[in-house]
Scaffold this active site. Structure first.
Site, PDB file in Angstrom:
ATOM      1  N   GLY A   1     -25.649 -25.982  18.408  1.00  0.00           N
ATOM      2  CA  GLY A   1     -26.308 -25.666  19.677  1.00  0.00           C
ATOM      3  C   GLY A   1     -26.127 -26.754  20.716  1.00  0.00           C
TER       4      GLY A   1
ATOM      5  N   GLY B   1     -27.009 -29.622  22.199  1.00  0.00           N
ATOM      6  CA  GLY B   1     -27.904 -30.732  21.885  1.00  0.00           C
ATOM      7  C   GLY B   1     -28.124 -31.664  23.062  1.00  0.00           C
TER       8      GLY B   1
ATOM      9  CE  LYS C   1     -20.438 -33.159  26.500  1.00  0.00           C
ATOM     10  NZ  LYS C   1     -19.054 -32.797  26.191  1.00  0.00           N
TER      11      LYS C   1
ATOM     12  N   GLY D   1     -29.548 -36.746  23.119  1.00  0.00           N
ATOM     13  CA  GLY D   1     -29.390 -35.821  24.243  1.00  0.00           C
ATOM     14  C   GLY D   1     -28.694 -36.428  25.449  1.00  0.00           C
TER      15      GLY D   1
ATOM     16  NE  ARG E   1     -20.018 -28.918  29.654  1.00  0.00           N
ATOM     17  CZ  ARG E   1     -19.820 -28.867  28.339  1.00  0.00           C
ATOM     18  NH1 ARG E   1     -18.781 -29.480  27.804  1.00  0.00           N
ATOM     19  NH2 ARG E   1     -20.635 -28.187  27.556  1.00  0.00           N
TER      20      ARG E   1
ATOM     21  NE  ARG F   1     -20.622 -23.991  23.587  1.00  0.00           N
ATOM     22  CZ  ARG F   1     -20.168 -25.188  23.852  1.00  0.00           C
ATOM     23  NH1 ARG F   1     -19.482 -25.835  22.953  1.00  0.00           N
ATOM     24  NH2 ARG F   1     -20.424 -25.767  25.015  1.00  0.00           N
TER      25      ARG F   1
ATOM     26  CG  ASP G   1     -18.945 -26.821  17.311  1.00  0.00           C
ATOM     27  OD1 ASP G   1     -18.153 -26.805  16.355  1.00  0.00           O
ATOM     28  OD2 ASP G   1     -19.334 -27.866  17.854  1.00  0.00           O
ATOM     29  CG  ASN G   2     -16.193 -28.470  20.266  1.00  0.00           C
ATOM     30  OD1 ASN G   2     -17.315 -28.314  20.742  1.00  0.00           O
ATOM     31  ND2 ASN G   2     -15.859 -29.543  19.583  1.00  0.00           N
TER      32      ASN G   2
ATOM     33  CG  ASP H   1     -17.816 -28.773  24.124  1.00  0.00           C
ATOM     34  OD1 ASP H   1     -18.239 -28.515  25.269  1.00  0.00           O
ATOM     35  OD2 ASP H   1     -18.507 -28.634  23.106  1.00  0.00           O
TER      36      ASP H   1
END
Ligand code: AMP
Ligand code: MG
Length: 541
Positions: A121, A123, A144, A157, A214, A221, A291-292, A301
């Protein structure tokens, strides 16, 4: 055109991000249409039956604008802030949430380095809002490094300046190279330290923190689907698929089993094109975990990525991957397919016929094969590449491995090689700037190849100027080499923005000759070979 409000028309004046008129363009479809985590607290936890969690950015000490991408601002209809501090910078640094923004962190899982990692997720990423840009496109603005979310696990974070500069710079550079990618609007320094153990050797140090804003139509994803299927949350799976199709693939029509199959086929096609483009420009993502991987076929990412300098299929910029080399340059096409197979598994409850999934995976192989052959033909300046040229291409790849040869410079200067059979002895000369080491054997190998190449090109019968111009449109002169990004980071750390700004403006025209910026088109200097961040780097960010 007259029916469209003035502030929504392309070419209309740019608005301040805080201008209330801009809020009329916010349209938070993800939050509106998908199931939310009912808890509104940020403590780390497994989240169930939801696609996202509502979050708030955590304020930082002293947000200051370090860089701004004018073309992204223009795309969004947002004006460059008048000063480096103030309300707009407060928004981009996470200190101010505007009316109409609904910040959220997305839930997703992923396969990391080949293993299922469960819930990951956002983060440290938070989407502020989606907006309809003046060109009619939906775009999401995401910070980000804006603080903890339910997906932060044990981490803080936050993001450090060096990784934020690298993401800001490289995503823009990729866009101008013509590679599908997310973009970046702004880079904001937080005025706060972030503790990182850059070498994973127990020596953590404070580094300056930063936040990138971004921009992409969506950051969904492969892992967004994997987490739902792995938890047997099949209603949520269908809702997310339907949302992505109706919002981002409307041309496919109303979701149905047949449409899901066509959608997956299209994801495979886009992923093939994306990876073929990475291979064209020598980009190595470095962390191709599922996840990327973007569901829209965009590069997302940017972490320990790199650009191939010495041409080496086995090269990886990611020191964490130095052993296995799973994510090295030459394996990217195969890994993308592996990732698509994981996505196929996640979508299988929606696409019950295995044959449909297999056909889409075949689409990946076919499209990648076609693209990569065409791209190699374009890079070599051949008018019509066919299977008959495969041996020529394979031989070149072998020759480039014999001595360390800079990929970008080799292909760029190949356009200058005279292909008239009468000038055989001079073939090698234009390529000298590409060699890191002088090696007689390599010279002989390459000279032999160049003679065959010259004959092949000569047979095309094209005027040399035409071939050169075509080649220069696909072989960039300027890429965001890691050591150049590091020089920009070092300068920025000392308060000097000019190095980053110059690099960004040069990388906006990567295929053009820019004689006053020749120093940014040289091969990596030897001092940068083993310096942290200048060639390889860790995942620490
Ligand atoms: P990445 O390797 O950057 O793709 O990140 C993998 C996962 O780790 C994602 O879920 C990220 O959100 C999370 N992550 C990475 N760095 C941090 C951080 N500093 N704080 C919280 N989560 C993080
Ligand atoms: Mg990631």
């Amino acid at each position: 055109m007259n029916d469209i409000p003035r502030h929504l028309q392309t070419g209309s004046p740019l608005l301040d991000l805080c201008d209330p008129q801009l809020a009329s363009r916010f349209d938070n479809s993800f939050v509106r249409e998908l199931p939310a985590d009912p808890l509104r607290q940020d403590f780390p936890r497994p989240v169930r039956n939801a696609c996202f969690s509502h979050v708030r950015p955590a304020a930082v000490a002293a947000p200051e604008l370090l860089a701004w991408a004018d073309s992204v601002g223009e795309l969004l209809g947002i004006a460059r802030p008048q000063s480096v501090t103030g309300p707009v910078v407060d928004v981009l640094g996470g200190n101010l949430v505007l009316p109409g923004m609904q910040p959220y962190a997305a839930r997703y899982g992923g396969h990391q380095f080949g293993n299922w990692a469960g819930q990951l997720g956002d983060g440290r990423a938070m989407t502020l809002m989606e907006m309809i840009s003046p060109d009619g496109q939906r775009r999401e603005l995401q910070l980000k490094g804006a603080g903890r979310t339910p997906y932060s696990r044990r981490a803080d974070g936050r993001a450090v300046l060096r990784s934020s500069v690298r993401e800001f710079l490289c995503s823009e550079a990729m866009h101008y190279l013509g590679v599908p990618t997310t973009r970046a609007l702004s880079l904001v320094g937080t005025g706060e330290p972030v503790e990182r153990d850059m070498f994973y050797d127990g020596n953590a140090e404070d580094e300056p923190g930063a936040i990138v804003c971004r921009v992409a139509p969506s950051f969904v994803r492969f892992g967004s689907f994997e987490i739902l299927t792995s938890n047997d949350e099949l209603d949520e799976l269908k809702r997310l698929a339907d949302y992505v199709i109706t919002t981002h693939y409307p041309e496919l029509g109303t979701p149905s089993p047949e449409v899901y199959a066509r959608w997956f086929d299209e994801i495979c096609r886009r992923t093939a094109i994306m990876v073929a483009e990475w291979m064209r420009v020598g980009f190595v993502h470095g962390v191709m975990n599922t996840d990327n991987m973007s569901i829209l076929g965009l590069t997302i990412d940017y972490g320990p990525y790199g650009w191939l300098e010495g041409y080496d299929l086995g090269w990886t910029p990611n020191t964490t991957d130095a052993q296995g080399r799973r994510y090295c340059y030459g394996r990217q096409p195969e890994i993308a397919q592996w990732n698509l197979l994981r996505l196929a598994g996640a979508l299988s409850p929606l696409i019950p016929d295995r044959a449909d999934l297999e056909a889409a995976i075949n689409t990946y192989g076919r499209v990648y094969g076609e693209c990569s052959r065409r791209i190699m033909g374009d890079k070599l300046g051949l008018l019509d590449i066919t299977e008959d040229d495969d041996a020529l291409v394979e031989d070149l790849i072998e020759a480039l491995h014999v001595a360390e040869t800079d990929m970008t410079l080799f292909f760029r200067h190949l356009a200058d090689v005279p292909v008239d059979p009468a000038t055989n002895s001079l073939l090698y000369a234009p390529l000298r700037p590409a060699f890191y080491a002088d090696d007689a054997d390599a010279g002989a190998h390459l000279s032999a190849w160049l003679r065959r190449y010259a004959e092949r090109v000569h047979r095309d019968g094209e005027a040399p100027g035409m071939r050169r111009a075509r080649m220069n449109r696909v072989n960039p002169k300027y890429v965001a080499r890691n050591y150049l990004a590091q020089l920009a980071i070092d300068a920025l750390t000392m308060g000097d923005r000019s190095v980053l700004n110059r690099l960004l403006s040069v990388l906006e025209h990567p295929y053009d000759e820019q004689p006053e910026h020749e120093d940014l088109a040289l091969r990596r200097p030897e001092w940068a070979r083993h310096k942290a961040g200048c060639s390889a780097l860790s995942c620490s960010s």
